[in-house]
Scaffold this motif. Structure first.
Motif, PDB file in Angstrom:
ATOM      1  N   THR A  29       1.804   8.549  45.245  1.00 21.46           N
ATOM      2  CA  THR A  29       1.713   7.093  45.170  1.00 21.46           C
ATOM      3  C   THR A  29       2.917   6.537  44.412  1.00 21.46           C
ATOM      4  O   THR A  29       3.329   7.104  43.399  1.00 21.46           O
ATOM      5  CB  THR A  29       0.411   6.690  44.440  1.00 21.46           C
ATOM      6  OG1 THR A  29      -0.688   7.250  45.158  1.00 21.46           O
ATOM      7  CG2 THR A  29       0.255   5.190  44.385  1.00 21.46           C
ATOM      8  N   VAL A  73      -1.953  17.659  40.864  1.00 17.86           N
ATOM      9  CA  VAL A  73      -2.149  16.233  40.598  1.00 17.86           C
ATOM     10  C   VAL A  73      -1.420  15.878  39.308  1.00 17.86           C
ATOM     11  O   VAL A  73      -1.485  16.618  38.320  1.00 17.86           O
ATOM     12  CB  VAL A  73      -3.647  15.894  40.489  1.00 17.86           C
ATOM     13  CG1 VAL A  73      -3.850  14.480  39.974  1.00 17.86           C
ATOM     14  CG2 VAL A  73      -4.335  16.075  41.835  1.00 17.86           C
ATOM     15  N   THR A  96      -1.158  12.218  43.545  1.00 14.91           N
ATOM     16  CA  THR A  96      -2.514  11.772  43.231  1.00 14.91           C
ATOM     17  C   THR A  96      -3.602  12.593  43.909  1.00 14.91           C
ATOM     18  O   THR A  96      -4.770  12.479  43.557  1.00 14.91           O
ATOM     19  CB  THR A  96      -2.692  10.294  43.630  1.00 14.91           C
ATOM     20  OG1 THR A  96      -2.346  10.147  45.014  1.00 14.91           O
ATOM     21  CG2 THR A  96      -1.808   9.391  42.783  1.00 14.91           C
ATOM     22  N   ARG A 121       3.985   9.515  41.974  1.00 21.98           N
ATOM     23  CA  ARG A 121       3.142  10.436  41.210  1.00 21.98           C
ATOM     24  C   ARG A 121       2.162  11.050  42.202  1.00 21.98           C
ATOM     25  O   ARG A 121       1.572  10.344  43.022  1.00 21.98           O
ATOM     26  CB  ARG A 121       2.382   9.677  40.120  1.00 21.98           C
ATOM     27  CG  ARG A 121       1.461  10.506  39.299  1.00 21.98           C
ATOM     28  CD  ARG A 121       2.081  11.247  38.135  1.00 21.98           C
ATOM     29  NE  ARG A 121       2.948  10.404  37.333  1.00 21.98           N
ATOM     30  CZ  ARG A 121       4.006  10.871  36.685  1.00 21.98           C
ATOM     31  NH1 ARG A 121       4.316  12.141  36.727  1.00 21.98           N
ATOM     32  NH2 ARG A 121       4.767  10.078  35.967  1.00 21.98           N
TER      33      ARG A 121
END
Length: 131
Positions: free
Chosen positions: A75, A31, A65, A63
């Motif tokens: 996203t 993440v 997520t 990025r």
């Protein structure tokens, strides 16, 4: 710590702002990792037709997520100047579509199988010899 680039592919378009990728924690994705959708351009000699090479052009930033062992969700992080989806800050995120008839100035065409480059932290053991 250094970064390495993983070449993943779009596994599914989830929303106008999210895609699922075919790599997850088993490949080192975490993440917060940054990802770039790439446009692959095969360059041919105009006279001979010979393939001179391939140029990869980043067209949209993401990025990561959410991560599972074999997949991750990314996203969109790029903003646009025109009307679109409004974020909490009032800025508009760029949007994606899998329908080429919708693609245009405000929607970026993304299809299953498109290449995505994910930048991840290298393990401290990546540069060490095996023994």
């Amino acid at each position: 710590m250094s970064k390495i680039k993983l070449n993943a592919k779009v596994a599914r378009i989830l929303t106008h702002h999210m895609i699922a990728l075919n790599m997850g924690s088993d490949s080192g994705v975490a993440v917060g990792a940054s990802a770039k959708l790439l446009q692959i351009n095969e360059i041919k000699d105009p006279d001979s037709g010979e393939i001179l090479g391939i140029v990869r052009v980043p067209i949209l930033n993401f990025r990561v997520t959410h991560v599972q062992p074999k997949l991750s969700v990314a996203t969109v992080t790029d903003y646009q100047d025109q009307k679109g989806s409004v974020t909490f800050s009032g800025r508009r995120l760029k949007e994606i579509t899998d329908d080429f008839t919708d693609a245009g100035r405000n929607l970026i065409l993304v299809t299953v199988g498109d290449q995505v480059q994910i930048e991840v932290e290298a393990s401290p053991f990546d540069d060490e010899p095996p023994f």
